[in-house]
Design a protein around this motif. Structure first.
Motif, PDB file in Angstrom:
ATOM      1  N   ARG A   1       8.401   7.520  56.121  1.00  0.00           N
ATOM      2  CA  ARG A   1       9.663   7.923  55.505  1.00  0.00           C
ATOM      3  C   ARG A   1      10.272   6.781  54.720  1.00  0.00           C
ATOM      4  O   ARG A   1       9.934   5.621  54.924  1.00  0.00           O
ATOM      5  N   ASP A   2      11.188   7.155  53.811  1.00  0.00           N
ATOM      6  CA  ASP A   2      11.936   6.170  53.049  1.00  0.00           C
ATOM      7  C   ASP A   2      13.052   5.616  53.920  1.00  0.00           C
ATOM      8  O   ASP A   2      13.322   6.113  55.003  1.00  0.00           O
TER       9      ASP A   2
ATOM     10  N   THR B   1       8.148  -0.106  47.379  1.00  0.00           N
ATOM     11  CA  THR B   1       8.547   1.066  46.601  1.00  0.00           C
ATOM     12  C   THR B   1       7.631   2.228  46.923  1.00  0.00           C
ATOM     13  O   THR B   1       6.399   2.062  46.940  1.00  0.00           O
ATOM     14  N   ARG B   2       8.218   3.393  47.130  1.00  0.00           N
ATOM     15  CA  ARG B   2       7.420   4.603  47.336  1.00  0.00           C
ATOM     16  C   ARG B   2       6.868   5.032  45.981  1.00  0.00           C
ATOM     17  O   ARG B   2       7.593   5.181  45.018  1.00  0.00           O
TER      18      ARG B   2
ATOM     19  N   VAL C   1      13.204   1.023  51.490  1.00  0.00           N
ATOM     20  CA  VAL C   1      12.160   1.622  50.673  1.00  0.00           C
ATOM     21  C   VAL C   1      12.769   2.815  49.935  1.00  0.00           C
ATOM     22  O   VAL C   1      13.319   3.727  50.556  1.00  0.00           O
ATOM     23  N   VAL C   2      12.687   2.765  48.622  1.00  0.00           N
ATOM     24  CA  VAL C   2      13.262   3.827  47.795  1.00  0.00           C
ATOM     25  C   VAL C   2      12.151   4.508  47.020  1.00  0.00           C
ATOM     26  O   VAL C   2      11.115   3.907  46.735  1.00  0.00           O
ATOM     27  N   PRO C   3      12.347   5.780  46.639  1.00  0.00           N
ATOM     28  CA  PRO C   3      11.327   6.464  45.840  1.00  0.00           C
ATOM     29  C   PRO C   3      11.152   5.803  44.488  1.00  0.00           C
ATOM     30  O   PRO C   3      12.059   5.160  43.961  1.00  0.00           O
TER      31      PRO C   3
ATOM     32  N   VAL D   1       3.376   3.773  49.919  1.00  0.00           N
ATOM     33  CA  VAL D   1       4.358   2.740  49.598  1.00  0.00           C
ATOM     34  C   VAL D   1       3.603   1.514  49.100  1.00  0.00           C
ATOM     35  O   VAL D   1       2.648   1.061  49.744  1.00  0.00           O
TER      36      VAL D   1
ATOM     37  N   THR E   1      13.006  -0.366  56.341  1.00  0.00           N
ATOM     38  CA  THR E   1      11.658  -0.598  56.846  1.00  0.00           C
ATOM     39  C   THR E   1      11.525  -2.065  57.215  1.00  0.00           C
ATOM     40  O   THR E   1      11.947  -2.943  56.475  1.00  0.00           O
TER      41      THR E   1
END
Length: 165
Positions: A135-136, A75-76, A160-162, A82, A139
């Motif tokens: 970057r999101d 998770t960002r 990977v999400v914010p 991350v 990954t």
């Protein structure tokens, strides 16, 4: 004044030089694009990995026989890094504790930017680390966990999400 004209012999003598110059320019331009493109990368130690393919297959087989299972989340965080969380359980579903866990991650779209980290056990069988990631999105995350003579490896692709989404 008289106009000077090129003789046919001069034109044909220069023609191969012009073609060769154009070819060299195109090749140099393509080499620049290949080297400067962040979405293209050569895997570290690719030649050694290719030579040790049988060893890698044997390591995956030993890892599967070990019976450990890794649950990976990424998770960002609001600060920009991350957070990678790995939950390790054994065949019976009990947490695997006291393990040294390393992680290597890179965004699939920007495979040149590889981040590495050593995870810290935050709860029984739960390991965490914060790593910089460009970057999101999708990954690739490689997990390498060792405890004594046991070694567990796992490769996963995670989106990977914010934070908060």
């Amino acid at each position: 004044m008289t106009a000077r004209t090129l003789s046919p012999g001069t034109f044909w003598a220069a023609f191969p030089a012009v073609l060769l110059g154009g070819l060299v320019t195109i090749v140099m331009g393509m080499a620049y694009v290949a080297v400067s493109d962040p979405s293209f990368a050569v895997t570290d130690g690719y030649y050694a990995r290719a030579l040790s393919w049988d060893e890698q297959v044997a390591a995956r087989t030993r890892s599967a026989a070990l019976g450990w299972k890794g649950e990976v989340h990424a998770t960002r965080m609001p600060e920009g890094d991350v957070e990678v969380v790995v939950r390790l359980t054994d065949r019976a579903g009990k947490p695997v504790t006291g393990t040294h866990v390393d992680v290597t991650a890179f965004p699939v779209a920007l495979s040149r930017y590889v981040s590495r980290g050593v995870l810290v056990e935050s709860a029984p069988g739960e390991y965490r680390v914060r790593i910089p990631l460009r970057r999101d999105g999708w990954t690739e995350i490689d997990v390498d966990a060792t405890r004594g003579g046991d070694r567990f490896t796992q490769t996963e692709r995670r989106n990977v999400v914010p934070f908060g989404k």
